[in-house]
Design a protein around this motif. Structure first.
Motif, PDB file in Angstrom:
ATOM      1  N   CYS A  40     -12.788  12.667 -20.235  1.00 54.18           N
ATOM      2  CA  CYS A  40     -13.945  11.793 -20.035  1.00 54.18           C
ATOM      3  C   CYS A  40     -15.106  12.577 -19.415  1.00 54.18           C
ATOM      4  N   ILE A  41     -14.808  13.368 -18.388  1.00 56.72           N
ATOM      5  CA  ILE A  41     -15.885  14.082 -17.685  1.00 56.72           C
ATOM      6  C   ILE A  41     -16.482  15.174 -18.579  1.00 56.72           C
ATOM      7  N   LEU A  42     -15.631  15.955 -19.239  1.00 58.81           N
ATOM      8  CA  LEU A  42     -16.160  17.033 -20.087  1.00 58.81           C
ATOM      9  C   LEU A  42     -16.935  16.470 -21.282  1.00 58.81           C
ATOM     10  N   THR A  43     -16.493  15.332 -21.808  1.00 63.61           N
ATOM     11  CA  THR A  43     -17.227  14.701 -22.909  1.00 63.61           C
ATOM     12  C   THR A  43     -18.603  14.244 -22.431  1.00 63.61           C
ATOM     13  N   ASN A  44     -18.643  13.654 -21.236  1.00 65.24           N
ATOM     14  CA  ASN A  44     -19.939  13.257 -20.662  1.00 65.24           C
ATOM     15  C   ASN A  44     -20.850  14.460 -20.473  1.00 65.24           C
ATOM     16  N   LEU A  45     -20.281  15.562 -19.997  1.00 66.34           N
ATOM     17  CA  LEU A  45     -21.090  16.773 -19.784  1.00 66.34           C
ATOM     18  C   LEU A  45     -21.606  17.302 -21.120  1.00 66.34           C
ATOM     19  N   GLU A  46     -20.740  17.304 -22.146  1.00 67.53           N
ATOM     20  CA  GLU A  46     -21.159  17.754 -23.490  1.00 67.53           C
ATOM     21  C   GLU A  46     -22.359  16.937 -23.959  1.00 67.53           C
ATOM     22  N   GLN A  47     -22.286  15.620 -23.706  1.00 65.34           N
ATOM     23  CA  GLN A  47     -23.384  14.738 -24.140  1.00 65.34           C
ATOM     24  C   GLN A  47     -24.686  15.069 -23.429  1.00 65.34           C
ATOM     25  N   GLU A  82      -7.388   4.846  -9.623  1.00 66.73           N
ATOM     26  CA  GLU A  82      -8.636   4.172  -9.265  1.00 66.73           C
ATOM     27  C   GLU A  82      -9.846   4.898  -9.888  1.00 66.73           C
ATOM     28  N   VAL A  83      -9.795   6.239  -9.845  1.00 69.62           N
ATOM     29  CA  VAL A  83     -10.886   7.017 -10.467  1.00 69.62           C
ATOM     30  C   VAL A  83     -10.910   6.720 -11.976  1.00 69.62           C
ATOM     31  N   ALA A  84      -9.735   6.745 -12.616  1.00 69.05           N
ATOM     32  CA  ALA A  84      -9.652   6.489 -14.063  1.00 69.05           C
ATOM     33  C   ALA A  84     -10.162   5.087 -14.385  1.00 69.05           C
ATOM     34  N   ARG A  85      -9.755   4.124 -13.571  1.00 63.87           N
ATOM     35  CA  ARG A  85     -10.156   2.734 -13.826  1.00 63.87           C
ATOM     36  C   ARG A  85     -11.680   2.596 -13.742  1.00 63.87           C
ATOM     37  N   ARG A  86     -12.263   3.231 -12.698  1.00 63.60           N
ATOM     38  CA  ARG A  86     -13.722   3.100 -12.535  1.00 63.60           C
ATOM     39  C   ARG A  86     -14.474   3.839 -13.636  1.00 63.60           C
ATOM     40  N   LEU A  87     -13.868   4.899 -14.157  1.00 64.14           N
ATOM     41  CA  LEU A  87     -14.515   5.619 -15.270  1.00 64.14           C
ATOM     42  C   LEU A  87     -14.380   4.842 -16.573  1.00 64.14           C
ATOM     43  N   GLU A 104     -10.358  22.345 -16.118  1.00 64.29           N
ATOM     44  CA  GLU A 104     -10.364  20.881 -16.029  1.00 64.29           C
ATOM     45  C   GLU A 104     -11.297  20.428 -14.919  1.00 64.29           C
ATOM     46  N   ILE A 105     -11.742  19.186 -14.997  1.00 62.47           N
ATOM     47  CA  ILE A 105     -12.416  18.552 -13.859  1.00 62.47           C
ATOM     48  C   ILE A 105     -11.689  17.227 -13.649  1.00 62.47           C
ATOM     49  N   SER A 106     -11.047  17.084 -12.506  1.00 59.48           N
ATOM     50  CA  SER A 106     -10.191  15.923 -12.265  1.00 59.48           C
ATOM     51  C   SER A 106     -10.047  15.737 -10.761  1.00 59.48           C
ATOM     52  N   PRO A 107      -9.355  14.698 -10.316  1.00 59.02           N
ATOM     53  CA  PRO A 107      -9.159  14.559  -8.866  1.00 59.02           C
ATOM     54  C   PRO A 107      -8.335  15.702  -8.254  1.00 59.02           C
ATOM     55  N   ASP A 108      -7.715  16.541  -9.095  1.00 58.27           N
ATOM     56  CA  ASP A 108      -7.055  17.751  -8.572  1.00 58.27           C
ATOM     57  C   ASP A 108      -8.086  18.791  -8.141  1.00 58.27           C
ATOM     58  N   GLU A 146       4.479  11.646 -10.567  1.00 54.74           N
ATOM     59  CA  GLU A 146       4.699  11.109 -11.912  1.00 54.74           C
ATOM     60  C   GLU A 146       3.424  10.456 -12.456  1.00 54.74           C
ATOM     61  N   GLY A 147       2.995  10.908 -13.613  1.00 59.92           N
ATOM     62  CA  GLY A 147       1.821  10.310 -14.260  1.00 59.92           C
ATOM     63  C   GLY A 147       0.526  11.069 -13.967  1.00 59.92           C
ATOM     64  N   LYS A 148       0.565  12.039 -13.054  1.00 63.86           N
ATOM     65  CA  LYS A 148      -0.671  12.758 -12.702  1.00 63.86           C
ATOM     66  C   LYS A 148      -1.239  13.510 -13.905  1.00 63.86           C
ATOM     67  N   GLY A 149      -0.347  14.162 -14.669  1.00 61.42           N
ATOM     68  CA  GLY A 149      -0.807  14.930 -15.827  1.00 61.42           C
ATOM     69  C   GLY A 149      -1.502  14.052 -16.850  1.00 61.42           C
ATOM     70  N   VAL A 150      -0.942  12.866 -17.054  1.00 61.80           N
ATOM     71  CA  VAL A 150      -1.524  11.919 -18.022  1.00 61.80           C
ATOM     72  C   VAL A 150      -2.920  11.509 -17.556  1.00 61.80           C
ATOM     73  N   LEU A 151      -3.033  11.206 -16.274  1.00 65.29           N
ATOM     74  CA  LEU A 151      -4.329  10.785 -15.734  1.00 65.29           C
ATOM     75  C   LEU A 151      -5.347  11.919 -15.777  1.00 65.29           C
ATOM     76  N   ASN A 152      -4.941  13.121 -15.368  1.00 63.98           N
ATOM     77  CA  ASN A 152      -5.889  14.235 -15.370  1.00 63.98           C
ATOM     78  C   ASN A 152      -6.348  14.581 -16.785  1.00 63.98           C
ATOM     79  N   ASN A 153      -5.451  14.457 -17.760  1.00 57.53           N
ATOM     80  CA  ASN A 153      -5.828  14.697 -19.156  1.00 57.53           C
ATOM     81  C   ASN A 153      -6.954  13.745 -19.558  1.00 57.53           C
ATOM     82  N   ARG A 154      -6.781  12.459 -19.224  1.00 50.74           N
ATOM     83  CA  ARG A 154      -7.777  11.444 -19.604  1.00 50.74           C
ATOM     84  C   ARG A 154      -9.073  11.601 -18.807  1.00 50.74           C
ATOM     85  N   ILE A 155      -8.932  11.866 -17.500  1.00 46.40           N
ATOM     86  CA  ILE A 155     -10.130  11.954 -16.644  1.00 46.40           C
ATOM     87  C   ILE A 155     -10.946  13.192 -17.037  1.00 46.40           C
TER      88      ILE A 155
END
Ligand code: UDP
Length: 261
Positions: free
Chosen positions: A56-63, A231-236, A196-200, A44-53
């Protein structure tokens, strides 16, 4: 932008059409699978976290100049992405030996590799995504020589960027899997980082404790899967509402609420 019919459903995501033929919606599910679908559960909640993570990662890569399919996040579980034809290859980068590499070649888990190791697997669930060589790719026309040359360069650049990004938040990027797609842009095919790029799709170890913060918590029955992802989301820095929490207690299950967009 209107969400249309379901185009494709995979193990962790669903793709929907939109009224723009160049754009689709990517929906992140809570389903977790491993070992070629033999092990399945809902986290529960994994999809929400992976969407956000992943956002964040793809936006950083775009930059940093990497072209991706990401357009914008639409809500807690969905993002608008460019429609691409996925190249049927999983590109795996390894910085530290773990997972299938250790089993296949008998290399000890945790061995730091002298330089990043790039592997190719055919995207085929029935065949369990077998490891393939460049010769297979060219012989069977899964991608051209110039496409693979370009993708190899982008992939190693992505690895450099992500190793630095994760090191900055106290995480070792052990390995990861990425996919690419081809999109039509101004009379030519453009190669875009997709999926996607996520903890999955990454192995992420805490630098100090080597605690696993990724899908290995599910694969290896380590428990507290969602806490690792949180934890990954929080640190990001993508869960500002809990940024004052110093450490997530891995022994208790916590429920963290997300702000609506
Ligand atoms: N990976 C993935 N999807 C796959 C296969 C691998 O996202 O279908 C990721 C996996 O999470 C790890 C990296 O690619 O970060 C290398 O995986 P490996 O080959 O060790 O396979 P596994 O141990 O996952 O079977």
């Amino acid at each position: 932008m209107n969400k249309g019919k379901k185009l494709y459903e995979g193990k962790a995501k669903i793709i929907y059409s939109t009224n723009d033929k160049y754009l689709v919606v990517q929906h992140f599910k809570d389903d977790a699978t491993a070992f070629n679908n033999l092990k399945k559960t809902k986290v529960e909640g994994k999809g929400v976290l992976n969407n956000r993570i992943s956002e964040c990662i793809l936006t950083n890569l775009e930059q940093c100049g990497i072209k991706t399919h990401f357009v914008k996040r639409l809500n807690m579980r969905e993002q608008l992405i460019k429609r691409v034809d996925i190249i049927p290859i999983e590109f795996i980068v390894r910085n530290i030996a773990s997972g299938s590499l250790t089993k296949r070649l008998g290399i000890s888990d945790g061995t730091v590799l002298e330089k990043p190791l790039l592997e190719y697997c055919l995207k085929n669930d029935e065949l369990q995504d077998p490891l393939i060589s460049k010769e297979h790719i060219f012989n069977f026309d899964w991608a051209t020589k110039s496409e693979i040359e370009e993708i190899d360069k982008i992939t190693l650049r992505i690895n450099d960027i992500l190793v630095g990004l994760f090191r900055g938040i106290g995480i070792k990027l052990v390995d990861f899997k990425i996919e690419y797609g081809k999109a039509w842009n101004k009379n030519e095919n453009e190669i875009l980082l997709a999926d996607e790029i996520s903890p999955d799709t990454c192995r992420l170890w805490d630098i100090k404790t080597e605690k696993k913060l990724d899908k290995d918590r599910f694969r290896k029955d380590l428990g507290n899967i969602i806490e690792g992802y949180q934890e990954v989301a929080r640190r990001l820095g993508i869960m500002p509402e809990i940024s004052n929490i110093k450490e997530i207690n891995f022994n208790k299950s916590s429920s963290i609420k997300f702000k609506k967009k």
